[in-house]
Design an enzyme around this catalytic site. Structure first.
Site, short mmCIF file in Angstrom:
data_model
loop_
_atom_site.label_atom_id
_atom_site.label_comp_id
_atom_site.label_asym_id
_atom_site.label_seq_id
_atom_site.Cartn_x
_atom_site.Cartn_y
_atom_site.Cartn_z
CG HIS A 34 -2.00 -1.03 1.24
ND1 HIS A 34 -3.49 -0.66 0.06
CD2 HIS A 34 -1.78 -1.93 1.91
CE1 HIS A 34 -3.91 -1.74 0.06
NE2 HIS A 34 -3.45 -2.62 0.97
CG ASP A 36 0.95 0.44 -5.34
OD1 ASP A 36 0.37 0.97 -3.96
OD2 ASP A 36 0.70 0.09 -6.04
CB SER A 125 -4.77 -15.58 -4.31
OG SER A 125 -5.80 -17.05 -5.07
N GLY A 126 -3.88 -12.62 -4.62
CA GLY A 126 -2.81 -11.52 -4.96
C GLY A 126 -1.06 -11.51 -5.42
CB SER A 128 0.10 -9.90 -10.01
OG SER A 128 -0.31 -8.35 -9.56
CG ASP A 175 0.20 -6.34 -8.78
OD1 ASP A 175 1.10 -5.47 -8.15
OD2 ASP A 175 -1.33 -6.16 -9.08
P1 ADP Z 1 -4.38 -11.70 -9.39
O1 ADP Z 1 -3.95 -11.06 -9.91
O2 ADP Z 1 -4.52 -11.23 -7.91
O3 ADP Z 1 -5.16 -13.27 -9.00
P2 ADP Z 1 -7.46 -10.45 -10.02
O4 ADP Z 1 -8.53 -10.73 -9.38
O5 ADP Z 1 -7.17 -9.20 -10.36
O6 ADP Z 1 -6.58 -11.63 -9.10
O7 ADP Z 1 -7.13 -11.72 -11.55
C1 ADP Z 1 -7.68 -12.51 -11.71
C2 ADP Z 1 -8.58 -12.69 -13.36
O8 ADP Z 1 -7.61 -12.83 -14.11
C3 ADP Z 1 -9.37 -13.82 -13.56
O9 ADP Z 1 -10.43 -13.93 -12.82
C4 ADP Z 1 -9.30 -14.11 -14.88
O10 ADP Z 1 -10.63 -13.45 -14.54
C5 ADP Z 1 -8.29 -13.84 -15.45
N1 ADP Z 1 -7.12 -14.60 -15.06
C6 ADP Z 1 -6.64 -14.82 -14.47
N2 ADP Z 1 -5.15 -15.94 -14.63
C7 ADP Z 1 -6.37 -16.03 -16.36
C8 ADP Z 1 -6.00 -17.70 -16.43
N3 ADP Z 1 -4.22 -18.54 -17.01
N4 ADP Z 1 -6.89 -17.99 -17.86
C9 ADP Z 1 -7.34 -17.49 -17.51
N5 ADP Z 1 -7.78 -16.23 -16.64
C10 ADP Z 1 -7.35 -15.61 -16.01
MG MG Z 2 -5.06 -8.66 -10.53
#
Ligand code: ADP
Ligand code: MG
Length: 390
Positions: A34, A36, A125-126, A128, A175
């Site tokens: 927090h 950035d 899950s954070g 990225s 990220d």
């Molecule tokens: P984080 O970036 O912390 O993992 P976010 O909610 O920002 O969480 O991003 C997760 C979203 O990114 C997923 O719900 C999906 O829409 C997209 N995403 C990430 N990885 C994939 C993947 N391997 N295939 C398809 N969509 C993905």
């Molecule tokens: Mg994200």
């Protein structure tokens, strides 16, 4: 892995293995949370887990997109002429957003592609996964469209731009920057105000990075994130009445203590205190690592968690249980929540010979307190997004 992806690609899109392979990592922020959007420093590293893409050029402007992680929804077919965000398009808004952002920035995107995606980082899950997917698309575009002038740093900015403006997520640059610019066995000490950065060797000796995923969905995160941002903005304006600064990241701890009475609300004092102290902790942590003082690095990680718990109030029982149980385990050098908070993951540095017991003990305690299991990943700092040889 490569053969499996190519075989899956052929199964889904036909043809025999003419796809090219790309990889884009996830990232973990070691310290500097927090900070950035407060003009401070962050200290992330790219990971050896991330998002793979198998992709083949098309002659037309169609896009066919398939994710092995969301295989139930099959192939999504769209076109470069239909790049408008739409919630029903689910995950494909990320790749489409990047292609839209490239064109917004004046890059030519003349033809479409067939893309199969597979991620081995947990989603949401954070770690990225969204930035990982965005930078994957940017890296593919650079290669496919011959965009040699497009640097990895620019790809990071385009990823952030698309996430902000196409997906409506108000994220900072960390990220995408970490994912695009990662370097094996290094963390990136990044000034988010200027994008000046330095690679710091991540020499952990006989220890490794262990990520514990709480499996708590970040339900509260978005609204709380926006509240924290505005609390910090207000605190900054109050401080600017008495001291000339552009961001909270400009203040030292001493200056903050000297001027903090200008902030008229005790909650905002705590929010600003976190932003200021966390930025200074991040600076000290990067220095400690340079000197090889891992114990000091771990101590600063622990302090960071306490500040996020007590001053910034973005942890919650899940992340506190993971971090506080980690602190009690032998062989743990440091442990803290990472990412926006409320759910997501903790990052710990744990001695190799203590990792098995760590996972077992922290896992058992977590399940008994929270009622469901956490997942553990032993990871390494890896290179940024790139094309893979077959
Ligand atoms: P984080 O970036 O912390 O993992 P976010 O909610 O920002 O969480 O991003 C997760 C979203 O990114 C997923 O719900 C999906 O829409 C997209 N995403 C990430 N990885 C994939 C993947 N391997 N295939 C398809 N969509 C993905
Ligand atoms: Mg994200």
């Amino acid at each position: 892995m490569k053969e499996k992806l190519l075989a899956e690609f052929s199964k889904i899109f036909g043809g025999d293995g003419q796809a090219e392979l790309f990889f884009s990592p996830g990232r973990v922020n070691l310290i500097g949370e927090h900070t950035d959007y407060n003009g401070g420093h962050v200290f992330p590293c790219a990971l050896t887990i991330g998002t793979y893409g198998a992709v083949r050029k098309r002659e037309d402007r169609k896009l066919r997109l398939y994710s092995m992680n969301f295989s139930g929804t099959g192939i999504w077919e769209t076109s470069l002429d239909e790049l408008t965000p739409c919630p029903e398009d689910r995950w494909t808004n990320y790749p489409k957003g990047v292609l839209w952002a490239l064109q917004e920035k004046g890059y030519e995107v003349p033809f479409g592609f067939d893309l199969l995606v597979y991620g081995n980082i947990p989603n949401g899950s954070g770690l990225s996964s969204s930035a990982s997917l965005e930078v994957l698309i940017g890296t593919i575009a650079k290669k496919f469209y011959g965009l040699d002038m497009l640097t990895m740093e620019e790809i990071a900015k385009i990823g952030q731009y698309s996430e902000n403006h196409y997906n409506g997520v108000n994220c900072g640059i960390m990220d995408q920057f970490a994912v695009a610019m990662g370097k094996k066995n290094h963390a990136i000490y990044l000034d988010t105000a200027t994008l000046e950065y330095e690679y710091a060797p991540l020499e952990l000796g006989d220890a490794r990075i262990v990520i514990a995923c709480s499996n708590k969905k970040r339900g509260l995160a978005d609204s709380a994130y926006n509240t924290r941002r505005s609390e910090c903005e207000t605190a900054l304006q109050e401080l600017q009445q008495v001291v000339k600064v552009d961001t909270l990241g400009d203040l030292s701890e001493e200056e903050f203590e000297q001027y903090k009475d200008a902030i008229k609300d005790p909650v905002r004092v705590r929010r600003a205190r976190h932003a200021v102290y966390e930025n200074q902790r991040t600076r000290k942590a990067a220095e400690a690592l340079k000197k090889g003082d891992l114990a000091e690095f771990g101590r600063l990680m622990n302090e960071s968690h306490v500040s996020l718990r007590d001053d910034y109030e973005v942890t919650g029982i899940e992340l506190d249980t993971l971090a506080e149980t980690a602190w009690e385990q032998p062989g743990v050098i440091g442990s803290r929540m990472t990412g926006a908070g409320f759910g997501g993951c903790t990052v710990s540095i744990v001695k190799n010979d203590a990792i098995d017991d760590f996972i077992e003990n922290v896992g058992r305690k977590y399940e008994s307190v929270i009622g469901y299991a956490a997942d553990f990943y032993v990871v390494e700092a890896g290179d940024g997004a790139r094309r893979l040889s077959k």
